[in-house]
Write a protein that holds these residues in place. Structure first.
Motif, PDB file in Angstrom:
ATOM      1  N   ASN A  56       0.815  -1.220   0.000  1.00  0.00           N
ATOM      2  CA  ASN A  56       0.000   0.000   0.000  1.00  0.00           C
ATOM      3  C   ASN A  56       0.846   1.267   0.000  1.00  0.00           C
ATOM      4  O   ASN A  56       0.354   2.362   0.268  1.00  0.00           O
ATOM      5  N   ASN A  57       2.168   1.110  -0.285  1.00  0.00           N
ATOM      6  CA  ASN A  57       3.117   2.233  -0.380  1.00  0.00           C
ATOM      7  C   ASN A  57       3.387   2.906   0.963  1.00  0.00           C
ATOM      8  O   ASN A  57       3.934   4.010   1.003  1.00  0.00           O
ATOM      9  N   ARG A  58       3.021   2.243   2.045  1.00  0.00           N
ATOM     10  CA  ARG A  58       3.325   2.757   3.371  1.00  0.00           C
ATOM     11  C   ARG A  58       4.539   2.018   3.937  1.00  0.00           C
ATOM     12  O   ARG A  58       4.835   0.911   3.539  1.00  0.00           O
ATOM     13  N   LYS A  59       5.234   2.669   4.863  1.00  0.00           N
ATOM     14  CA  LYS A  59       6.369   2.046   5.502  1.00  0.00           C
ATOM     15  C   LYS A  59       5.907   0.966   6.474  1.00  0.00           C
ATOM     16  O   LYS A  59       4.902   1.121   7.164  1.00  0.00           O
ATOM     17  N   ALA A  60       6.631  -0.148   6.493  1.00  0.00           N
ATOM     18  CA  ALA A  60       6.309  -1.242   7.403  1.00  0.00           C
ATOM     19  C   ALA A  60       7.616  -1.894   7.835  1.00  0.00           C
ATOM     20  O   ALA A  60       8.673  -1.660   7.251  1.00  0.00           O
ATOM     21  N   MET A  61       7.537  -2.714   8.881  1.00  0.00           N
ATOM     22  CA  MET A  61       8.717  -3.407   9.370  1.00  0.00           C
ATOM     23  C   MET A  61       8.674  -4.861   8.915  1.00  0.00           C
ATOM     24  O   MET A  61       7.636  -5.517   8.977  1.00  0.00           O
ATOM     25  N   ALA A  62       9.822  -5.358   8.434  1.00  0.00           N
ATOM     26  CA  ALA A  62       9.969  -6.743   8.011  1.00  0.00           C
ATOM     27  C   ALA A  62      11.058  -7.394   8.851  1.00  0.00           C
ATOM     28  O   ALA A  62      11.954  -6.716   9.361  1.00  0.00           O
ATOM     29  N   TYR A  63      10.994  -8.724   8.991  1.00  0.00           N
ATOM     30  CA  TYR A  63      11.859  -9.399   9.948  1.00  0.00           C
ATOM     31  C   TYR A  63      12.585 -10.593   9.327  1.00  0.00           C
ATOM     32  O   TYR A  63      12.061 -11.269   8.430  1.00  0.00           O
ATOM     33  N   GLU A  64      13.789 -10.831   9.828  1.00  0.00           N
ATOM     34  CA  GLU A  64      14.562 -12.013   9.462  1.00  0.00           C
ATOM     35  C   GLU A  64      15.329 -12.478  10.686  1.00  0.00           C
ATOM     36  O   GLU A  64      15.500 -11.720  11.651  1.00  0.00           O
ATOM     37  N   LEU A  65      15.798 -13.739  10.667  1.00  0.00           N
ATOM     38  CA  LEU A  65      16.533 -14.277  11.802  1.00  0.00           C
ATOM     39  C   LEU A  65      17.891 -13.592  11.933  1.00  0.00           C
ATOM     40  O   LEU A  65      18.512 -13.236  10.936  1.00  0.00           O
ATOM     41  N   SER A  66      18.348 -13.421  13.156  1.00  0.00           N
ATOM     42  CA  SER A  66      19.656 -12.830  13.388  1.00  0.00           C
ATOM     43  C   SER A  66      20.745 -13.870  13.141  1.00  0.00           C
ATOM     44  O   SER A  66      20.512 -15.084  13.243  1.00  0.00           O
ATOM     45  N   ALA A  67      21.938 -13.380  12.822  1.00  0.00           N
ATOM     46  CA  ALA A  67      23.069 -14.285  12.613  1.00  0.00           C
ATOM     47  C   ALA A  67      23.366 -15.064  13.890  1.00  0.00           C
ATOM     48  O   ALA A  67      23.741 -16.246  13.845  1.00  0.00           O
ATOM     49  N   GLN A  68      23.174 -14.414  15.036  1.00  0.00           N
ATOM     50  CA  GLN A  68      23.396 -15.061  16.327  1.00  0.00           C
ATOM     51  C   GLN A  68      22.468 -16.260  16.504  1.00  0.00           C
ATOM     52  O   GLN A  68      22.904 -17.343  16.904  1.00  0.00           O
ATOM     53  N   TYR A  69      21.188 -16.092  16.185  1.00  0.00           N
ATOM     54  CA  TYR A  69      20.227 -17.180  16.358  1.00  0.00           C
ATOM     55  C   TYR A  69      20.505 -18.316  15.370  1.00  0.00           C
ATOM     56  O   TYR A  69      20.449 -19.496  15.733  1.00  0.00           O
ATOM     57  N   MET A  70      20.810 -17.965  14.115  1.00  0.00           N
ATOM     58  CA  MET A  70      21.075 -18.998  13.114  1.00  0.00           C
ATOM     59  C   MET A  70      22.330 -19.784  13.468  1.00  0.00           C
ATOM     60  O   MET A  70      22.380 -21.013  13.301  1.00  0.00           O
ATOM     61  N   ALA A  71      23.360 -19.099  13.997  1.00  0.00           N
ATOM     62  CA  ALA A  71      24.577 -19.794  14.381  1.00  0.00           C
ATOM     63  C   ALA A  71      24.314 -20.744  15.547  1.00  0.00           C
ATOM     64  O   ALA A  71      24.806 -21.880  15.564  1.00  0.00           O
ATOM     65  N   ALA A  72      23.536 -20.294  16.518  1.00  0.00           N
ATOM     66  CA  ALA A  72      23.216 -21.136  17.670  1.00  0.00           C
ATOM     67  C   ALA A  72      22.427 -22.367  17.240  1.00  0.00           C
ATOM     68  O   ALA A  72      22.655 -23.476  17.724  1.00  0.00           O
ATOM     69  N   ASN A  73      21.507 -22.191  16.319  1.00  0.00           N
ATOM     70  CA  ASN A  73      20.709 -23.323  15.840  1.00  0.00           C
ATOM     71  C   ASN A  73      21.565 -24.299  15.051  1.00  0.00           C
ATOM     72  O   ASN A  73      21.383 -25.511  15.115  1.00  0.00           O
ATOM     73  N   ALA A  74      22.499 -23.776  14.267  1.00  0.00           N
ATOM     74  CA  ALA A  74      23.362 -24.641  13.474  1.00  0.00           C
ATOM     75  C   ALA A  74      24.239 -25.501  14.383  1.00  0.00           C
ATOM     76  O   ALA A  74      24.508 -26.663  14.095  1.00  0.00           O
ATOM     77  N   LEU A  75      24.692 -24.890  15.540  1.00  0.00           N
ATOM     78  CA  LEU A  75      25.516 -25.647  16.478  1.00  0.00           C
ATOM     79  C   LEU A  75      24.686 -26.674  17.231  1.00  0.00           C
ATOM     80  O   LEU A  75      25.167 -27.764  17.535  1.00  0.00           O
ATOM     81  N   ALA A  76      23.469 -26.321  17.519  1.00  0.00           N
ATOM     82  CA  ALA A  76      22.609 -27.224  18.280  1.00  0.00           C
ATOM     83  C   ALA A  76      22.137 -28.393  17.436  1.00  0.00           C
ATOM     84  O   ALA A  76      21.967 -29.503  17.931  1.00  0.00           O
ATOM     85  N   GLN A  77      21.918 -28.163  16.150  1.00  0.00           N
ATOM     86  CA  GLN A  77      21.407 -29.199  15.259  1.00  0.00           C
ATOM     87  C   GLN A  77      22.251 -29.249  13.992  1.00  0.00           C
ATOM     88  O   GLN A  77      21.839 -28.753  12.937  1.00  0.00           O
ATOM     89  N   PRO A  78      23.459 -29.814  14.070  1.00  0.00           N
ATOM     90  CA  PRO A  78      24.322 -29.875  12.881  1.00  0.00           C
ATOM     91  C   PRO A  78      23.700 -30.725  11.798  1.00  0.00           C
ATOM     92  O   PRO A  78      23.060 -31.739  12.064  1.00  0.00           O
ATOM     93  N   ALA A  79      23.910 -30.282  10.567  1.00  0.00           N
ATOM     94  CA  ALA A  79      23.352 -31.021   9.433  1.00  0.00           C
ATOM     95  C   ALA A  79      24.130 -32.311   9.225  1.00  0.00           C
ATOM     96  O   ALA A  79      25.353 -32.358   9.327  1.00  0.00           O
ATOM     97  N   LYS A  80      23.411 -33.393   8.929  1.00  0.00           N
ATOM     98  CA  LYS A  80      24.036 -34.683   8.683  1.00  0.00           C
ATOM     99  C   LYS A  80      24.476 -34.777   7.229  1.00  0.00           C
ATOM    100  O   LYS A  80      23.717 -34.434   6.331  1.00  0.00           O
TER     101      LYS A  80
END
Length: 244
Positions: A56-80
């Motif tokens: 609608n041509n108005r300003k809005a906020m959009a979101y993405e995961l932080s590098a900190q969260y993605m790194a923590a998840n990658a360490l917690a659940q390493p890909a096989k």
């Protein structure tokens, strides 16, 4: 971390740069609840926000995961590791056919089947609790053009004439010039003409609908429809201005 927060982060992981209204729609919750979850995740450092231009041509906020969260998840659940010969074939699916039907989806289906419907009808159809406004869920559908709203009546684009809505009681503000002009006209006219002049629509009107939406009109045209949490923000701002 609550189940709802996990769902929020999973959605942002799948759809980076997703906006608040989209999150509310996909998670089937009011916009103010989605906003509260986002504030909590921002404070925890799980996500980051960016200012974007909405459709609608108005300003809005959009979101993405932080590098900190993605790194923590990658360490917690390493890909096989996967052997090259056993790599699965990628399958593309339409998320719209696999995700659960939201309240917006159900409302659109109801209106498509039954025609223009009132807030009361949709409140019952969606099974909302007492005090929960239909507009809290369907406001996103109006903003992105999937539904139309005329007062307390909801319809679909191109679905024909919208059924007459309940007329609210407007608070009227007239300018000084319009009041003086009206007084001068009434002084030289009959009582009947004066009555007709007094019934002329006001230049500026506002109304609070039964579903909690605050509507503002100028010269008969709607210039703003505020959701309850948006109206609260306006009121808080006015209080701060008066206190300054």
């Amino acid at each position: 971390m609550t189940t709802t927060t996990v769902k929020l982060l999973d959605l942002i992981a799948k759809v980076p740069m997703v906006r608040t209204v989209q999150i509310a729609d996909r998670l089937d919750m009011p916009v103010d609840q989605a906003d509260k979850l986002l504030r909590q995740s921002l404070q925890a450092g799980h996500i980051i926000e960016h200012e974007v231009d909405a459709p609608n041509n108005r300003k809005a906020m959009a979101y993405e995961l932080s590098a900190q969260y993605m790194a923590a998840n990658a360490l917690a659940q390493p890909a096989k590791p996967v052997e090259p010969s056993h790599q699965p074939v990628a399958v593309v699916t339409d998320d719209r056919t696999t995700r659960p039907q939201t309240k917006v989806d159900r409302a659109i289906a109801y209106v498509r089947e039954n025609g223009p419907s009132t807030s009361t009808q949709l409140h019952a159809e969606l099974g909302l609790a007492e005090g929960v406004h239909v507009s809290s869920y369907l406001g996103t559908a109006v903003r992105d053009g999937r539904m139309l709203r005329d007062g307390n009546t909801w319809s679909l684009p191109g679905a024909g004439t919208v059924a007459p809505a309940e007329i609210p009681k407007f608070s009227t503000i007239r300018s000084v010039s319009s009041v003086s002009e009206s007084a001068s006209q009434q002084s030289g006219e009959t009582a009947k003409a004066a009555a007709q002049a007094s019934s002329t629509p006001a230049a500026f009107r506002c109304a609070l609908w039964s579903d909690g939406t605050f509507e503002i009109q100028r010269n008969g045209a709607t210039i703003a429809n505020l959701l309850p949490h948006e109206l609260d923000t306006v009121i808080e701002t006015l209080h701060r201005v008066r206190a300054a």
